[in-house]
Design an enzyme around this catalytic site. Structure first.
Site, PDB file in Angstrom:
ATOM      1  N   CYS A 159      50.251  60.220 -17.765  1.00 19.52           N
ATOM      2  CA  CYS A 159      51.220  59.259 -18.315  1.00 19.52           C
ATOM      3  C   CYS A 159      50.530  58.232 -19.213  1.00 19.52           C
ATOM      4  CB  CYS A 159      51.918  58.490 -17.189  1.00 19.52           C
ATOM      5  SG  CYS A 159      52.382  59.480 -15.768  1.00 19.52           S
ATOM      6  N   ASP A 160      49.392  57.724 -18.794  1.00 22.29           N
ATOM      7  CA  ASP A 160      48.830  56.527 -19.436  1.00 22.29           C
ATOM      8  C   ASP A 160      47.499  56.736 -20.157  1.00 22.29           C
ATOM      9  OD1 ASP A 160      51.005  55.079 -18.457  1.00 22.29           O
ATOM     10  OD2 ASP A 160      50.002  54.665 -16.562  1.00 22.29           O
ATOM     11  N   CYS A 182      48.317  57.472 -12.981  1.00 27.91           N
ATOM     12  CA  CYS A 182      48.699  58.716 -13.650  1.00 27.91           C
ATOM     13  C   CYS A 182      48.054  58.818 -15.026  1.00 27.91           C
ATOM     14  CB  CYS A 182      50.218  58.799 -13.771  1.00 27.91           C
ATOM     15  SG  CYS A 182      50.772  60.271 -14.660  1.00 27.91           S
TER      16      CYS A 182
END
Ligand code: NDP
Length: 313
Positions: free
Chosen positions: A142-143, A139
């Site tokens: 997200c990261d 993701c």
């Protein structure tokens, strides 16, 4: 009464952000609510080390901590949280939906909220599990932020891979898109953006055969060219696997309308069956964020409560 029978007004399947939020809203609407956790209690966030984009947390929060808070919040409103995995469902009766858990328990409820989520597909190569959260991710939203000025790779050739590669150029020094074929299946407009982006380099006809690291984090990839079988090493700080997701909908085949990729088809959270609602990644292949899933959970619970009122419950 059968001790292996659990009855509720609203039954929620899944314990990720969609399921927990649905349960909180259902219980606060005064409905007797059961939440069945499923096999991965807490859902995909349990394998996300740090979350910085869930509103309300000015400091980073770990996925497991956030999910523990959501579960406890649901329990505080009287939700019965049960560790079980639903293995079969029968939605043929409008007023009583029946499910059966792996534990042998039967569940009956007037309304069902399906929030069973989706799982990222992984390559299954060595190093992938070892370095998950330490350079391996599924993701970018997200990261990606953790890869400022780093060299990262994205594996895949679909829309997700293309979007992740483009998104990562906001942070990374370079983005290498690794695809097993010599053309992308991503939409043409995304392809154009990929080709026009000077930070993105494409390695065609290539697959990752191993992810290397120094014991703490990813340091490189071992690649194979599928045309001549030659192998090569590529130094890399991170790798995003974007080879698709698999919605957890096997038990709904023949019960709920699913799209060609197996996602539940919803209209305003309503599924093809009256009184059954879908929330979160199980019906969302586009956004897949904790916050969008939580929003779905809220609206699914409001719809489920309205359904209960409609059937005079
Ligand atoms: P896709 O199934 O579309 O693409 C998966 C990609 O991964 C393909 O290029 C496939 O290669 C590759 N792949 C699969 N398995 C492997 C493997 N083992 N090793 C290497 N490569 C592999 O998944 P997406 O997540 O990209 O998209 C899913 C759905 O969601 C699609 O319908 C997509 O259009 C949609 N979507 C839409 C978005 C939007 O509209 N903005 C954004 C994101 C997704 P190959 O091409 O060779 O099969």
């Amino acid at each position: 009464m059968d001790s292996n029978l659990n009855t509720s007004e609203i039954l929620v399947m899944g314990s990720g952000p969609a399921g927990c939020t649905a349960a909180i809203y259902a219980a606060r609407a005064g409905r007797k609510t059961s939440l069945i956790t499923g096999p991965h209690q807490g859902g995909q966030l349990m394998i996300t080390s740090i979350i910085e984009n869930f509103p309300g947390f000015p400091e980073p929060v770990s996925g497991p901590v956030l999910m523990d808070c959501m579960r406890r919040q649901a329990e505080n409103f009287g939700v019965q949280v049960l560790s079980d995995t639903i293995e079969s469902v029968d939605f043929s009766n409008k007023k009583i939906k029946k499910c059966r858990g792996e534990s042998g328990t039967s569940y009956e409820a007037a309304a069902i909220i399906v929030a069973t989520g989706a799982n990222a597909r992984w390559l299954g190569v060595s190093g992938e599990i070892t370095y998950r959260g330490a350079g391996v991710s599924a993701c970018a939203t997200c990261d990606g932020f953790f890869f400022k000025n780093k060299n990262v790779a994205v594996v895949g050739g679909g829309n997700t891979a293309a979007e992740e590669a483009i998104f990562l150029t906001n942070f990374a020094k370079s983005v290498t898109l690794i695809h097993r074929k010599d053309s992308l299946r991503a939409e043409k407009i995304l392809q154009r953006r990929i080709f026009d982006n000077p930070k993105i380099n494409i390695l065609w006809n290539s697959v990752v055969v191993a992810i290397d690291g120094d014991g703490k984090k990813v340091t490189g990839l071992l690649l194979k060219n599928v045309q001549d079988n030659s192998k090569s090493s590529l130094p890399m700080d991170g790798v995003f696997i974007a080879i698709g997701h698999q919605p957890a909908t096997d038990i709904f085949v023949g019960q709920l309308a699913l799209d060609d990729d197996g996602y539940i088809i919803t209209d305003g959270r309503k599924t093809s069956v009256d009184g059954v609602f879908g929330a979160g990644d199980v019906c969302d292949k586009i956004y897949r964020q904790a916050i969008t899933s939580a929003g779905h959970g809220c609206s699914a619970a409001l719809e489920a409560d309205a359904f209960c009122i409609d059937i005079n419950l």
